[in-house]
Scaffold this motif. Sequence first.
Motif, PDB file in Angstrom:
ATOM      1  N   VAL A 124     -19.400 -26.177  19.331  1.00 27.35           N
ATOM      2  CA  VAL A 124     -21.129 -26.962  19.692  1.00 27.35           C
ATOM      3  C   VAL A 124     -21.099 -26.698  21.115  1.00 27.35           C
ATOM      4  CG1 VAL A 124     -21.180 -28.041  17.999  1.00 27.35           C
ATOM      5  CG2 VAL A 124     -20.256 -28.931  19.956  1.00 27.35           C
ATOM      6  N   ASP A 125     -20.582 -25.930  21.959  1.00 24.89           N
ATOM      7  CA  ASP A 125     -20.749 -25.823  23.736  1.00 24.89           C
ATOM      8  C   ASP A 125     -19.972 -24.401  24.420  1.00 24.89           C
ATOM      9  OD1 ASP A 125     -18.345 -26.996  24.323  1.00 24.89           O
ATOM     10  OD2 ASP A 125     -19.694 -29.177  23.878  1.00 24.89           O
ATOM     11  N   LEU A 126     -20.480 -23.665  25.257  1.00 33.89           N
ATOM     12  CA  LEU A 126     -19.328 -23.395  25.954  1.00 33.89           C
ATOM     13  C   LEU A 126     -17.997 -23.349  26.673  1.00 33.89           C
ATOM     14  CD1 LEU A 126     -19.397 -20.543  27.381  1.00 33.89           C
ATOM     15  CD2 LEU A 126     -20.471 -21.576  29.096  1.00 33.89           C
ATOM     16  N   ASN A 127     -18.001 -24.775  26.811  1.00 37.63           N
ATOM     17  CA  ASN A 127     -17.025 -25.474  27.177  1.00 37.63           C
ATOM     18  C   ASN A 127     -15.921 -24.967  26.624  1.00 37.63           C
ATOM     19  OD1 ASN A 127     -14.601 -26.746  28.763  1.00 37.63           O
ATOM     20  ND2 ASN A 127     -15.161 -28.969  27.850  1.00 37.63           N
ATOM     21  N   TYR A 128     -15.928 -25.818  24.802  1.00 36.32           N
ATOM     22  CA  TYR A 128     -14.581 -25.806  23.871  1.00 36.32           C
ATOM     23  C   TYR A 128     -14.948 -23.923  23.192  1.00 36.32           C
ATOM     24  CZ  TYR A 128     -12.303 -27.465  20.336  1.00 36.32           C
ATOM     25  OH  TYR A 128     -10.755 -27.055  19.202  1.00 36.32           O
ATOM     26  N   ASN A 144     -24.643 -24.332  15.634  1.00 37.84           N
ATOM     27  CA  ASN A 144     -26.050 -25.364  16.387  1.00 37.84           C
ATOM     28  C   ASN A 144     -27.025 -26.086  15.501  1.00 37.84           C
ATOM     29  OD1 ASN A 144     -28.050 -23.825  13.874  1.00 37.84           O
ATOM     30  ND2 ASN A 144     -27.098 -21.682  14.966  1.00 37.84           N
ATOM     31  N   ASN A 145     -28.528 -26.174  16.049  1.00 34.08           N
ATOM     32  CA  ASN A 145     -29.296 -27.098  16.159  1.00 34.08           C
ATOM     33  C   ASN A 145     -29.538 -27.635  14.697  1.00 34.08           C
ATOM     34  OD1 ASN A 145     -31.212 -25.599  16.963  1.00 34.08           O
ATOM     35  ND2 ASN A 145     -31.860 -27.712  17.881  1.00 34.08           N
ATOM     36  N   GLY A 152     -24.308 -28.973  15.910  1.00 36.64           N
ATOM     37  CA  GLY A 152     -24.655 -28.578  16.791  1.00 36.64           C
ATOM     38  C   GLY A 152     -25.806 -29.239  18.108  1.00 36.64           C
ATOM     39  N   MET A 154     -27.900 -27.546  20.455  1.00 40.29           N
ATOM     40  CA  MET A 154     -28.963 -26.163  20.856  1.00 40.29           C
ATOM     41  C   MET A 154     -28.768 -25.633  19.442  1.00 40.29           C
ATOM     42  SD  MET A 154     -26.040 -25.157  24.366  1.00 40.29           S
ATOM     43  CE  MET A 154     -27.344 -24.151  24.367  1.00 40.29           C
ATOM     44  N   LEU A 159     -27.458 -21.228  22.163  1.00 38.89           N
ATOM     45  CA  LEU A 159     -26.060 -20.747  21.872  1.00 38.89           C
ATOM     46  C   LEU A 159     -26.128 -19.512  21.650  1.00 38.89           C
ATOM     47  CD1 LEU A 159     -23.292 -22.689  22.263  1.00 38.89           C
ATOM     48  CD2 LEU A 159     -24.257 -22.931  18.989  1.00 38.89           C
TER      49      LEU A 159
END
Length: 316
Positions: A124-128, A144-145, A152, A154, A159
């Motif tokens: 759901v994000d860049l870090n993961y 995504n949302n 997610g 975003m 995203l």
Amino acid sequence: MMSVQLTDILHIKYPIIQAPMFLVSNVAMVKEAMNSGIAGCIPALNYRTLDELQNAIRALHEAKVEGGAFGFNLIVNKSNVKYKAQLEVLCHEGCDFIITSLGSPEETINQAHKVGIKVFCDVVDLNYAQKVERLGADAIIAVNNKAGGHRGGMSPESLIKMLVAHCNIPIISAGGVGCKADLDKMLNYGAAGVSVGSPFIASEEANVTEAYKKACVDYGANDIVMTERISGTPCTVINTPYVQKIGTKATWIENLLNKNKSLKKWVKLIRFAIGMNATKNAATKATYKTVWVAGPSIEHTHAILPVKEIVKKLIS
């Protein structure tokens, strides 16, 4: 790598995965998905026993056609006590891909790659996303949302574009696709393909109640709400009279107990068990306790159709 499309990765005709849906996805749906030139995926947890999972894999191998592919979704955290045994069965029997959710995919990637199975990871994000790329994932499922179920935070555009700019493996968008125009948007943002779930709930092949299917026809995007009353984690459901009656927020006592470190784990487990039982009952038998999981892409669902007709709507 970013020029590689989902059609090339899975050797399918169209860049679509029929998303794995708890209680909904089944062999009949995936067979028709493959016959329609897309990939299909089933949650391993849809099968109570390893023998049932094994039989499903073998049935899909027998039904596989050129231009189609099949895979399974694994919950890879400690809450899934069947995870390691399910992974062993998948690697022994073989499939085209595994989608991992809710935990570290490292073991799955290592074991699956030994037998030639590709691994896509929900993020759901860049870090993961960057973590799973470093672990060797073959592609990223960007949730995504607009996704149904646990979504997610975003927008699809934000995203996808962020992950495309900072990752070196293909991005598969999950959420917000209910028609051809939606598919085109995701591909134009840079996605290699899409994962589509909610539009397939109202399919003839889905083993859920006619009431659930009809709800996906009668309700639309504005009827989707977030609730904390199923798993303890925000989840999208159709805003039925029953959902309105019980509310969408955790109770005051749940909030209080969640603040207690020693009790928090058990509160979540109890809430998850209660919520999943309610969801299962609503999906599989007549009940006034209608908790139907779906995403806003049901806006484009206007009739209960065969899987092949739903695919046609997405590609033409």
